[in-house]
Enzyme design. Structure first.
Site: not given
Length: 409
Positions: A398-399
């Protein structure tokens, strides 16, 4: 020489975009975090240290890491880019006519790096002493109110845009609280020197038009290779968007198959990458409780104009993915532990790993059961602390927004 394009989920990662925790996270409180789509408040100092460690571990493996605040600050040094962003953020519809008129000259004169910090971190009434005197409305509002809300989910760079083979989509997000993130990405891709004149296309989403029911977030999108794209359709990504993206890719002959993965709608499984991610060419980690419920629909190009036909597929998702990659089968690593532990580790992003190259992933240290199973399967697991970064419900996948990744097949 820098390239553009993401051609797999596990090929050598060369360039990636991230966003460090900063002002937006310092402004999260128990009272406002849920409105800003964050599950909890962070210990920001520790989150910054952990994010720095994440960046360092990618750089040690040869990955070029671009940071959003830096990119936006450099972009806003360009007057055309500044006008592009402020014309869309500082409007009567957003702020009211009096506040917009009072704020715009102040923002026009602001140094680019400070403006970038405010566009991500938000602007509170307390930030506006000079402007406040010019607006009766501002004078009447509490000092802690935001005229421009923070966007703390920029920490999760996977979502507002996603690179699919030789181009990128600028994604209309499901929740209004996140839509300003996409505008920032559009400004960067249009005006930053790294991207200006780059050899890539914007496939879809670079428009001011309202997208109505068409929403897409990058955590649902995986260009897995062999011309195939997986797109999860769960809480955040709709079939209206998936069809338009498929048409754009087929029109440009950028993909030969798009697989829509219909998922149960839940906060714990908001994106496909929260329950399924690649670790090696033939190894995936998954949360079986959700993945076993996924139904697949394959889209294939029909004509040169991008029109396509849809074929429902009653096979398990893993069989569909293996066949698309010309593999006999996928090796799977399920979320570790007993049923209680597995549910906890999925919630803590145990299946949300990012591959730096085939067989090498970054994962949160707290997911000990899943990490142990990955290592037993031959995967090198590089760990980072997840006690603070994971509070927003996102892991290494996600990051990161991969910008340049090699093919793997």
């Amino acid at each position: 020489m820098r390239g553009f394009g993401v051609h797999s989920e596990v090929g050598k990662l060369r360039t990636v975009m991230v966003c460090r925790p900063s002002l937006a996270h310092q402004r999260l409180t128990p009272a406002n975090c849920h409105d800003l789509l964050f599950d909890d408040v962070l210990w920001v100092h520790e989150a910054q240290k952990d994010h720095f460690d994440f960046v360092l571990k990618m750089q040690e493996r040869g990955v070029e890491v671009l940071e959003l605040h830096d990119l936006l600050g450099q972009t806003l040094a360009n007057q055309q880019a500044r006008d592009f962003l402020l014309d869309r953020r500082i409007t009567p519809n957003v702020l009211g006519s009096q506040i917009a008129e009072a704020m715009r000259p102040w923002l026009d004169e602001m140094p680019a790096a400070q403006l970038a910090a405010f566009m991500i971190g938000g602007i509170a009434i307390s930030d506006l002493p000079e402007v406040k005197a010019k607006s009766l409305m501002l004078s009447a509002l509490p000092e802690t109110d935001f005229v421009i809300p923070p966007i703390p989910n920029t920490l999760f760079q996977r979502d507002p845009s996603c690179w699919i083979y030789g181009g990128v989509t600028c994604n209309p997000m499901f929740w209004p609280a996140r839509r300003a993130e996409t505008l920032i990405q559009r400004a960067i891709y249009k005006f930053h020197p790294i991207f200006l004149g780059g050899d890539f296309q914007i496939w879809w989403g670079d428009s001011d038009q309202p997208f109505a029911n068409a929403s897409m977030e990058g955590g649902d999108v995986m260009p897995i290779g062999n011309g195939t794209v997986l797109i999860g359709m769960g809480e955040r990504t709709t079939y209206q968007a998936v069809g338009q993206v498929a048409q754009a890719l087929f029109r440009s002959k950028a993909a030969k198959r798009v697989v829509g993965c219909l998922m149960p709608k839940s906060r714990a499984a908001m994106h496909l990458d929260t329950v399924f991610s690649f670790c090696d060419r033939d190894v995936v980690t998954l949360f079986a409780e959700v993945v076993d419920q996924v139904r697949c629909y394959s889209m294939y190009p029909k004509d040169d104009d991008g029109t396509f036909e849809i074929h429902p597929d009653n096979r398990p998702m893993l069989d569909v993915v293996a066949e698309a990659l010309d593999l006999p089968q996928l090796r799977t690593v399920e979320t570790g532990g007993n049923s209680y532990q597995a549910e906890r580790e999925q919630w803590d992003d145990g299946n949300n790993v990012v591959a730096l190259e085939p067989g090498v992933v970054v994962a949160y240290d707290r997911n000990t059961y899943t990490n142990t199973l990955l290592r037993k399967a031959g995967i090198e697991v590089i760990t980072i602390r997840g006690s603070e970064l994971g509070r927003g419900r996102g892991g290494g996948h996600c990051m990161t927004c991969p910008i340049w990744r090699d093919p793997a097949y």
